[in-house]
Every structure is written in C-alpha cells, then in structure tokens.
Design an enzyme around this catalytic site. Structure first.
Site, short mmCIF file in Angstrom:
data_model
loop_
_atom_site.label_atom_id
_atom_site.label_comp_id
_atom_site.label_asym_id
_atom_site.label_seq_id
_atom_site.Cartn_x
_atom_site.Cartn_y
_atom_site.Cartn_z
CG HIS A 143 -0.34 -7.64 13.40
ND1 HIS A 143 0.12 -7.83 14.68
CD2 HIS A 143 -0.50 -8.89 12.88
CE1 HIS A 143 0.25 -9.12 14.92
NE2 HIS A 143 -0.13 -9.79 13.84
CD GLU A 144 -3.25 -9.56 10.12
OE1 GLU A 144 -2.69 -10.48 9.50
OE2 GLU A 144 -3.52 -9.63 11.34
NI NI Z 1 -0.30 -11.81 13.35
#
Ligand code: NI
Length: 190
Positions: A143-144
C-alpha cells in the site's frame, strides 16, 4: 516536528510518481525534518503508514508503524520503519484479499495483495535493508509503495461492492473481515 495536513484523493500530488531521494541528501536537516513530520503525522492520524506524497512531498519516503492501534487490533505489530527509495517485489503468486483504508481516501475496500514480498530500502541513517515481509505487513508495504507511484488502494478494488465508509464498515463488514483475517494472521504469522 509538525503534524502536516494529509492530502485527500483528488489532489494531484497523490497521483505523481515520486522522485528517488539522492543518498547524499538523506542526512540533510530538511530531509530528516520531513521524516520526523511523517512519523508525527502518521501517529497523530492513527495510521499504519504514511507516504511523503500524502503530505505533498514528491519524494520516495514512507513510514510505517503498528503498535496497539485501536483502528487495527487484528494487525501484527510493525516497529517504526522509515523506508527511503523502497523497492518491493513479490516472492510468489500467493494472494490475500485485505480490507484496506487510507488516510487520503474516505472509504474502505477489498484489495488483493501479495502475501510474501521482498523489500529493499534505505533507513533514515542511509543503511541498506533487504528483508522479507509476509501477510498483513506485506500488504502495508505494498500500500505504501503504491503511494510513491501515484497509486491509491481504491484503484485496485476489483469488487466495488466492497467499498464502504468507515461507519458502514464498522456496522456491516468489520466483524466478518476481522474473523477471516484473524485466521489468516494465525496461519501466516505476521
Ligand atoms: Ni494510504
């Protein structure tokens, strides 16, 4: 340290491919101050991670931390991690469907993530790391790292019927997700 405003979906910076940080810049006071701000902002928002693009800085830096987070009681702990110029690669084809949220998006939704990934990155001291991440922790890394390429989790929600506001998630989806993901965490171990 300063708590910075977190950009919401629609802001152009959330859609840029962020630039690599030159190694010689890592020790500089402005870059170290940005890292401190990212940590402070993530903690203030009770987030599990925050990318520099989310505070309008177009550089490849993300921070992650999961302690005893009331937002994510099912999540395995992640010690405070500063990832500069992270590179992520899947180790195999195993996938898991994770219900994700994001400080820049007012919805939650289900996303397929790789279960086993290799990450390479520099920490805030410029030290190189090469590590294996699994399970929900691997999902947080994906996600990051997506943020640093201008990608939001919502882009990867294949089944849009899983989209929900936080309130609706709490009311209708949280219990089922926590039950399923707790079994997964017990199996995968992280
Ligand atoms: Ni995010």
């Amino acid at each position: 340290m300063t708590v910075r405003p977190v950009l919401s979906i629609g802001h152009p910076t959330l859609r840029v491919v962020a630039s690599e940080v030159p190694i010689e810049d890592i020790a500089s006071p402005p870059l170290q101050a940005l890292i401190d701000d990212l940590i402070e902002t993530m903690r203030h928002a009770n987030g599990a991670g925050l990318a520099a693009t989310q505070v309008d800085e177009r550089v490849r830096i993300a921070v992650m931390e999961v302690g005893d987070n009331p937002r994510y009681p099912y999540k395995p702990r992640i010690p405070l991690t500063v990832a500069i110029n992270p590179i992520i690669e899947p180790l195999d084809d195993e996938l898991v469907e994770i219900n994700e949220g994001c400080l820049s998006v007012p919805l939650r939704g289900n996303v397929q993530r790789h279960v086993n990934v290799r990450v390479r990155y520099l920490d805030r001291n410029g030290v190189a790391h090469d590590e294996i991440k699994r399970g929900l922790t691997a999902g947080t890394w994906q996600h990051e790292c997506d943020h640093l390429d201008g990608v939001l989790f919502i882009d990867k929600v294949a089944d849009t019927s899983t989209l929900a506001t936080w309130d609706q998630f709490e009311q209708h989806h949280r219990a089922g997700f926590v039950e399923r993901i707790t079994k997964f965490v017990q199996r995968v171990g992280s």
